[in-house]
Design a protein around this motif. Structure first.
Motif, PDB file in Angstrom:
ATOM      1  N   ASP A  12     -98.144 -24.471 -47.544  1.00 52.34           N
ATOM      2  CA  ASP A  12     -96.784 -24.075 -47.192  1.00 52.34           C
ATOM      3  C   ASP A  12     -96.022 -23.744 -48.480  1.00 52.34           C
ATOM      4  O   ASP A  12     -95.764 -24.628 -49.300  1.00 52.34           O
ATOM      5  CB  ASP A  12     -96.103 -25.215 -46.437  1.00 52.34           C
ATOM      6  N   PHE A  13     -95.682 -22.467 -48.656  1.00 51.56           N
ATOM      7  CA  PHE A  13     -94.943 -22.016 -49.830  1.00 51.56           C
ATOM      8  C   PHE A  13     -93.447 -22.123 -49.561  1.00 51.56           C
ATOM      9  O   PHE A  13     -92.916 -21.446 -48.683  1.00 51.56           O
ATOM     10  CB  PHE A  13     -95.291 -20.557 -50.163  1.00 51.56           C
ATOM     11  N   ARG A  14     -92.759 -22.964 -50.324  1.00 51.48           N
ATOM     12  CA  ARG A  14     -91.304 -23.079 -50.270  1.00 51.48           C
ATOM     13  C   ARG A  14     -90.734 -22.435 -51.539  1.00 51.48           C
ATOM     14  O   ARG A  14     -91.481 -22.078 -52.441  1.00 51.48           O
ATOM     15  CB  ARG A  14     -90.893 -24.537 -50.170  1.00 51.48           C
ATOM     16  N   HIS A  74    -105.532 -21.812 -44.660  1.00 50.09           N
ATOM     17  CA  HIS A  74    -104.530 -20.943 -44.042  1.00 50.09           C
ATOM     18  C   HIS A  74    -103.229 -21.088 -44.822  1.00 50.09           C
ATOM     19  O   HIS A  74    -102.885 -22.185 -45.284  1.00 50.09           O
ATOM     20  CB  HIS A  74    -104.319 -21.343 -42.581  1.00 50.09           C
ATOM     21  N   PHE A  75    -102.517 -19.993 -44.983  1.00 46.30           N
ATOM     22  CA  PHE A  75    -101.252 -20.055 -45.704  1.00 46.30           C
ATOM     23  C   PHE A  75    -100.126 -19.515 -44.836  1.00 46.30           C
ATOM     24  O   PHE A  75    -100.345 -18.819 -43.851  1.00 46.30           O
ATOM     25  CB  PHE A  75    -101.327 -19.299 -47.039  1.00 46.30           C
ATOM     26  N   VAL A  76     -98.905 -19.866 -45.208  1.00 49.06           N
ATOM     27  CA  VAL A  76     -97.748 -19.535 -44.404  1.00 49.06           C
ATOM     28  C   VAL A  76     -97.054 -18.287 -44.938  1.00 49.06           C
ATOM     29  O   VAL A  76     -97.052 -18.033 -46.137  1.00 49.06           O
ATOM     30  CB  VAL A  76     -96.759 -20.720 -44.371  1.00 49.06           C
ATOM     31  N   VAL A 351     -95.567 -28.292 -41.658  1.00 52.90           N
ATOM     32  CA  VAL A 351     -96.078 -26.918 -41.610  1.00 52.90           C
ATOM     33  C   VAL A 351     -97.481 -26.854 -42.187  1.00 52.90           C
ATOM     34  O   VAL A 351     -98.389 -26.239 -41.606  1.00 52.90           O
ATOM     35  CB  VAL A 351     -95.139 -25.961 -42.361  1.00 52.90           C
ATOM     36  N   ALA A 352     -97.699 -27.484 -43.333  1.00 45.64           N
ATOM     37  CA  ALA A 352     -99.021 -27.466 -43.965  1.00 45.64           C
ATOM     38  C   ALA A 352    -100.076 -28.093 -43.067  1.00 45.64           C
ATOM     39  O   ALA A 352    -101.204 -27.579 -42.945  1.00 45.64           O
ATOM     40  CB  ALA A 352     -98.966 -28.187 -45.317  1.00 45.64           C
ATOM     41  N   ILE A 353     -99.734 -29.191 -42.402  1.00 46.30           N
ATOM     42  CA  ILE A 353    -100.680 -29.842 -41.489  1.00 46.30           C
ATOM     43  C   ILE A 353    -100.972 -28.930 -40.300  1.00 46.30           C
ATOM     44  O   ILE A 353    -102.130 -28.759 -39.895  1.00 46.30           O
ATOM     45  CB  ILE A 353    -100.129 -31.203 -41.019  1.00 46.30           C
ATOM     46  N   GLY A 354     -99.918 -28.338 -39.723  1.00 42.45           N
ATOM     47  CA  GLY A 354    -100.121 -27.424 -38.600  1.00 42.45           C
ATOM     48  C   GLY A 354    -100.995 -26.233 -38.966  1.00 42.45           C
ATOM     49  O   GLY A 354    -101.809 -25.775 -38.154  1.00 42.45           O
TER      50      GLY A 354
END
Length: 371
Positions: A12-14, A74-76, A351-354
């Motif tokens: 998850d990129f913030r 997977h990335f967001v 988000v990262a877990i999902g």
């Protein structure tokens, strides 16, 4: 020892943080093995692109070192760089035919905030549209006899920037991670809810992700995401009297069939926990009204607000008192490894877990580039 083929990562990129989760899939059931985070003193994004891809790859690679065997994942795509639209103007035809029509309408009758978008869509139903003329509508004696009906498709349309997606993919590859898919935050959160509280998924519900950088709101109806919004905030713990909180909202004006951008600024705002709760409550109300009056959800009642994000623990009690809808937090216990240990709040890693829960799912071949 973990089997590499069954272990996946979600990233998850913030704006200045990376959140990562390591998940092992056991008979299609996710088991969270580890979560990690790192902070940068410089923002990752600038003008809808990655500012320094090599530096971000090194930061992600350092997060990976000596901490497991997850080399696929997977990335967001950050919510502020995605768009969801409900389109009800196309004929009731099969998806492959709808794809051809959409290809020609992009950039003309369908305006996007991305110069070079990639997009996908799903047909969620069809409806009958009345074709009465205004003159006939005024003449009640002939209205019923002259009315004709045309069937239209109801589709959900998703789009993002090809350049940003490529940047994020290259960052992952530079860190030694093979990216399998890219996904919106809202979809990753819905997958997590499905794995932890499957009975919530069938409800008309809202997921609210609260961080120091933003408030994100995602609405789901009939198990389908139909609304996502990201409201950017300055860090509520560091604002001074002279600083401002900027809010950027992507709104869909379906009547004009275009995207409108609204920016509001709060003058001399001094944030506090109560101020943040007030801001969240206001945004929830805006989102609910938009769903009811612009997305056709007048008869739908929100049965639950699922609260997550790094500030979830701090605002839950106040938010529950401020809204009538039930406010719930995710219970991660059902998907944690027996050996799992962390002092961090898992809500920050939702988000990262999902994302990691997608497992070995490959790239969705339906995503298309606009030529």
């Amino acid at each position: 020892m973990l089997f590499k083929k069954s272990v996946f990562t979600g990233i998850d990129f913030r704006p200045r943080k990376l959140y990562q989760a390591i998940v092992k899939m056991e008979r299609d059931k996710p088991i969270v093995m580890e979560v990690r985070q790192t902070l940068s003193d410089k923002p990752f994004f600038e003008n809808s692109r990655i500012k320094e891809k090599q530096e971000l790859s090194l930061l992600l690679e350092d997060l990976q070192k000596g901490k497991g065997d997850a080399k696929k994942g997977h990335f967001v795509i950050p919510t502020e760089h995605t768009l969801i639209r409900k389109i009800r103007s196309l004929p009731d035809i099969k998806e492959n035919e709808l794809a051809k029509i959409l290809k020609f309408q992009l950039g003309e009758s369908i305006v996007l905030p991305f110069e070079n978008p990639i997009y996908d869509f799903v047909k969620i139903g069809s409806f009958e549209e009345s074709n009465r003329t205004d003159q006939i509508k005024e003449d009640l004696l002939f209205a019923e006899a002259a009315e004709s009906v045309d069937r239209k498709s109801e589709i959900l349309f998703f789009a993002t920037s090809k350049e940003l997606s490529t940047d994020l993919m290259e960052v992952c590859e530079g860190a030694g991670i093979k990216p399998l898919t890219a996904e919106m935050r809202g979809l990753a959160l819905q997958r997590l809810v499905y794995q932890t509280h499957p009975n919530w998924v069938a409800e008309t519900h809202m997921i609210v992700d609260v961080s120091n950088d933003s408030i994100e709101i995602h609405i789901f109806n009939d198990e389908i995401i139909i609304f996502s919004r990201s409201i950017e905030l300055a860090d509520v713990h560091e604002l001074s009297d002279e600083q401002h909180s900027d809010e950027v909202l992507w709104l869909v004006d379906e009547a004009r069939d275009e995207v409108a951008v609204t920016k509001t600024e709060g003058d001399n705002m001094v944030p506090s926990s109560q101020q943040l709760i007030t801001d969240i409550t206001n945004e929830i109300t805006k989102a609910q009204n938009f769903f009811r009056y612009s997305l056709g959800g007048r008869e739908q009642l929100f049965e639950r607000i699922v609260l997550t994000g790094e500030l979830a623990d701090q605002v839950k009690e106040g938010l529950a008192q401020a809204v009538e809808t039930e406010v719930s937090q995710i219970d991660f216990q059902a998907i944690l490894s027996p050996d799992f240990k962390t002092e961090a709040s898992l809500d920050a890693f939702s988000v990262a877990i999902g994302l990691a829960c997608r497992g070995n799912e490959k790239v969705n071949k339906k995503w298309k580039n606009k030529k």
